[in-house]
Enzyme design. Structure first.
Site: not given
Ligand code: CTP
Length: 405
Positions: A213, A282, A292, A326, A340, A344
């Protein structure tokens, strides 16, 4: 608090100069490095030898008395000082400070130093109340000079009134509390362990391709640097980032969400504060191909599975840790942030709208909102990520110290 601090004690010419001996003695006994600078008039009341013996350092009276050829004394002392104490300060010394005169060792050093200055005046009651002296002290106060007020009582001149030099114990207590306050202000995270995750994880598709990302790591690195500057022990778990991590702190490099998960779980127990600034993928390919992937046909389907949610697991396992998540969002900031935070089990959630100008991935600035369980607690306007980091950690330090609860 005073131990190891370099303190210049400036003694000017008043009968109260004898009290400076007791002050220097207390400071030296507490482990401070005390350097005395006396005016010529002060030397009429107390001797260099007395103060040199008490402080174990040479006493300065003359700007031109250069004992060490490798340095210029008044500049060297001015640079090394953590605090300059003028006790006693006569009306003349206060006037010279106000107008920037530099005609002896003490006044020259006072102009050359950037260290904080505290003045303990001592003079006749009418002199102390004279509009000129009052105005001079006001000017100095506005410039940040601090004062230990004189006491009320019998003065050497026979009058009874305000003008007696504060007692050495009182000046010493002021100095101790000054360093205590400064220590708390400068290092509010001293003694705490902070774990910070930063950067974007990389999820392998095959040996030459991956999913990642836009995270630059800047926000998380700024938080690690700020936590270090605020006195914390910092462990940075860094995934892919566009810049080098700050120096002087422990860094563990990771690649994937799984690596980051493992590293965070390994170090979670030893942390007091956990900041999850990383942009964690995610989803990841179910299986990374060992070779490859060659093209074949018009379409390619990648099968992805969810990565472990590190923050969620930290939230579920936490005992005494203060956990900060975050959220990078493009819409419905408050609703998603609060969702969130609760899901979490975070103590704080820092949310930003990554579509806003001056915020988000790769930028040097950010615009964030901080939420706790009860909702929005702080909105920070656009500012450098380093400043966001300081403000966030100051807020956390305040919460941990129970100041804003
Ligand atoms: N995070 C994490 N582990 C993951 C995904 C996210 O620890 N596998 C943490 C990020 O470091 C951040 C927070 O979760 O502190 C929010 O991440 P985000 O990807 O925005 O949250 P999601 O719950 O995955 O929500 P969405 O993707 O639906 O916005």
């Amino acid at each position: 608090m005073v131990k190891g601090k370099t303190i210049i004690v400036g003694i000017t010419g008043g009968i109260a100069a004898y009290k400076a001996i007791a002050l220097c003695s207390k400071l030296a006994q507490s482990g401070a490095e005390v350097h005395v600078i006396m005016t010529k008039s002060a030397a009429k009341f107390v001797t260099e030898l007395t103060l040199q013996t008490i402080t174990r350092h040479p006493v300065y009276t003359d700007t031109f008395d250069e004992r060490d050829p490798s340095v210029v004394s008044h500049i060297d002392l001015a640079d090394r000082a953590d605090l300059v104490v003028i006790a006693p300060a006569t009306a003349n010394a206060i006037a010279k400070m106000t107008y920037g005169l530099a005609d002896d060792m003490l006044s020259t050093t006072l102009l050359a130093t950037t260290a904080p200055i505290v003045v303990a005046p001592a003079m006749n009651v009418h002199m102390y109340e004279h509009p000129t002296v009052v105005a001079n002290m006001e000017t100095l106060r506005k410039r940040g000079v601090m004062f230990v007020e004189p006491g009320f009582g019998q003065l050497a001149c026979g009058y009874v009134g305000k003008g007696r030099l504060a007692e050495p114990e009182e000046i010493f207590a002021w100095i101790e509390s000054f360093f205590a306050r400064r220590g708390r202000r400068n290092e509010p995270l001293k003694g705490r362990s902070v774990l910070v995750t930063a950067g974007g994880t990389i999820e392998r598709i095959d040996p030459v391709r991956y999913i990642t990302n836009d995270s630059s790591g800047k926000m998380g690195f700024a938080i690690a640097e700020a936590a270090h500057a605020m006195g914390a022990r910092v462990h940075l778990i860094a995934a892919n980032a566009a810049i080098d991590p700050p120096s002087g702190i422990q860094v563990t490099r990771v690649v994937s969400a799984q690596d980051m998960f493992d590293a965070v779980m390994r170090h979670m127990a030893e942390s007091d504060i956990i900041v999850k600034a990383a942009a964690v993928a995610d989803y990841r390919p179910v299986q990374a191909a060992l070779r490859k992937i060659k093209k074949s046909g018009g379409e390619l389907t990648l099968h992805l599975e969810k990565t472990p949610d590190i923050l969620q697991e930290v939230g579920a396992r936490k005992t005494t840790q203060y956990v900060i998540g975050f959220a990078a969002e493009t819409d419905n900031l408050e609703q998603y942030a609060m969702d969130k935070l609760r899901r979490k089990n975070c103590d704080l959630l820092v949310a930003n709208d990554v579509t806003a100008e001056g915020a988000g991935f790769g930028k040097d600035t950010n615009i964030v909102q901080i939420y706790d369980r009860n909702g929005l607690v702080e909105t920070l306007p656009q500012m450098a990520k380093s400043e966001v980091a300081f403000r966030l950690l100051q807020f956390v330090a305040g919460r941990l110290a129970g100041e804003t609860d």
